[in-house]
Design an enzyme around this catalytic site. Structure first.
Site, PDB file in Angstrom:
ATOM      1  N   LYS A   1       0.784  -1.237   0.000  1.00  0.00           N
ATOM      2  CA  LYS A   1       0.000   0.000   0.000  1.00  0.00           C
ATOM      3  C   LYS A   1       0.821   1.295   0.000  1.00  0.00           C
ATOM      4  CE  LYS A   1      -2.072  -1.359   3.785  1.00  0.00           C
ATOM      5  NZ  LYS A   1      -2.980  -1.534   4.933  1.00  0.00           N
TER       6      LYS A   1
ATOM      7  N   ASP B   1      -5.346  -5.581  11.068  1.00  0.00           N
ATOM      8  CA  ASP B   1      -6.636  -4.864  11.128  1.00  0.00           C
ATOM      9  C   ASP B   1      -7.825  -5.796  10.885  1.00  0.00           C
ATOM     10  OD1 ASP B   1      -5.818  -5.120   8.483  1.00  0.00           O
ATOM     11  OD2 ASP B   1      -6.613  -3.188   7.839  1.00  0.00           O
TER      12      ASP B   1
HETATM   13 MG    MG Z   1      -7.457   0.611   8.390  1.00  0.00          MG
END
Ligand code: MG
Ligand code: ADP
Length: 465
Positions: A165, A200
């Site tokens: 990312k 997450d």
């Molecule tokens: Mg997040």
């Protein structure tokens, strides 16, 4: 006429190369299940890493006390504190703050990044008010949500496998992220212990389960994409430790790295991947998630500009710039339902620098947004379907009269804010499951579940518990 013919040719080609008929989605889901099984066996060539989270118990509702969480994901990070009141009082009070990460820190040194985070956390701890209670003589405890692939070595330690990312920090791969954070907290003079390191997806699963006992999987659709689910510990051949009492283990699939000949990869995807920070990696993620959707649209528009003079005789220079078209802007254009596509027109003006686009150009642009979003959403639904298949929640179990209620917790800015995207995920999942099974499956937004989930896991793994 020649221009029109060229425009039509490009669009037809885009439609063909991004197409995701339901039969294709089914075969993609089957390929994902196969990769999940390979990952669980520990096959080093498996595309899904199927990381063991060391979370063998999800929150029960009994958790209590003051806990902190830190969520480092993509573009922002969040700090949070929560006062948990046990079964009766649940979440008594909760506060959070969001800090955006200066882009230079995403490609700098790991010490700079962790110092920045620890400083923000220390500042946040300083604002702790009277409503929060830490028993005398106790150290503050933190759940650390770290949304990058990590080889966990325990519930509270693990080494970074790789950045994704848009992060690219030298020297961090292979390092224990908890010791790096802990050292940075010490440098800030912050006395706090990290008692849980969670992805997450795992945090979202924990937060989801706290609110709804039927949550079995969690999916993130934000800057990137990933999923976690509850697996039977005896279905994990690579797990060599003791069988947990619960019989379960949460698995972080790291499905973003899925790759298959079956994925509808276009020339636009190929070039974007080639020019990315991590070429050849995270192919599924690059077709689905918020970091990339707008960029794919930009590349298609650029092709239309070059090959078919979509924006007139010159190609707008701004359109040549990678990542100028962000997914939230794409979403705003896609959702424009005004008769003259006014919002879309003004977005094109802001982003591409072309003031007076014709209605036809606006319709074409919206159609491209639609094609790219629909492919991403349908592929995401195929992923969710593959997890349900893996755990046998895709149909009524043999010998039973109906499907148990099955909840998938979803989080991430893309899912939360891009309505046409999230609706398409849900509709496609219903389609894949069929009427009978889909009536028992619920996709549920678990807003900021990952932060609270990490705090809950910090509580259940407290050094004082
Ligand atoms: Mg997040
Ligand atoms: P992260 O994934 O970085 O932890 P979030 O879950 O908040 O953070 O997701 C942020 C991402 O969600 C952004 O990078 C963007 O791609 C996407 N996003 C945010 N708002 C919108 C929107 N209005 N429409 C479409 N996508 C959005």
């Amino acid at each position: 006429a020649e221009r029109k013919r060229r425009v039509a040719a490009v669009i037809e080609d885009v439609e063909r190369s991004l197409a995701t008929p339901t039969a294709l989605l089914r075969s993609i889901a089957d390929a994902m299940v196969t990769e999940m099984e390979r990952g669980l066996r520990g096959d080093i060539h498996a595309q899904l890493k199927m990381l063991i989270s060391y979370v063998d118990n999800l929150p029960t509702g009994d958790e209590h006390g003051l806990f902190y969480a830190l969520d480092l994901g993509g573009t922002n990070f969040r700090v949070l504190r929560v006062q948990l009141g046990g079964r009766e009082k649940r979440v008594v009070k909760q506060q959070y703050e969001e800090v955006s990460i200066p882009p230079h820190l995403m490609v700098g040194t790991s010490m700079e990044l962790f110092d920045f985070i620890a400083a923000a956390l220390a500042k946040f701890v300083d604002t702790e008010g009277e409503d929060f209670h830490l028993p005398e003589g106790r150290q503050r405890e933190l759940g650390f949500t770290f949304s990058f692939p990590v080889n966990q070595t325990s519930i509270s330690s693990g080494t970074l496998i790789k950045w994704t990312k848009g992060f690219s920090i030298n020297g961090a791969v292979g390092e224990d992220v908890v010791s790096e954070l802990s050292r940075a907290m010490e440098r800030q003079g912050l006395d706090m212990k990290v008692t849980a390191l969670v992805n997450d997806t795992v945090g979202t699963l924990a937060g989801g389960r706290y609110n709804d006992n039927d949550v079995v999987a969690a999916v993130i659709l934000g800057t990137g994409t990933n999923a976690a689910y509850v697996e039977h510990a005896n279905a994990i051949p690579k797990w060599t430790g003791l069988l947990p009492k619960s019989g379960n283990m949460v698995i972080n699939t790291e499905w973003g790295s899925f790759k298959s000949d079956k994925l509808p990869l276009s020339e636009y995807d190929r070039v974007m991947d080639f020019e990315s920070l991590n070429p050849g990696e995270q192919i599924y993620e690059k077709m689905i998630s918020g970091m990339y959707l707008g960029e794919i649209v930009r590349r298609i528009l650029l092709k239309l500009a070059h090959y078919a003079s979509l924006f007139g005789d010159i190609v707008p220079p701004k359109l040549e710039q990678p990542f100028v078209l962000r997914t939230p802007d794409m979403s705003a254009m896609h959702h424009d339902s005004s008769h003259d596509l006014k919002i879309l027109g003004s977005k094109l003006k802001d982003i591409v620098g072309i003031a007076d686009t014709s209605l036809e150009v606006r319709y074409i642009t919206r159609h491209i947004c639609d094609l790219v979003a629909e492919r991403g959403a349908r592929l995401a639904a195929a992923g969710i379907y593959s997890i349900l298949k893996k755990i046998g929640r895709d149909k009524i179990p043999t010998g039973e009269s109906k499907m148990p209620r099955t909840v998938v917790a979803l989080d991430g800015g893309l899912y939360e804010h891009y309505k046409k995207f999230s609706s398409c995920v849900e509709a496609t999942l219903t389609d894949l499951l069929g009427d009978e099974a889909s009536s028992s499956v619920v996709a549920k937004l678990a807003n900021d579940g990952s932060g609270i989930g990490a705090a809950l896991l910090a509580a259940s793994h407290s050094q004082y518990a």
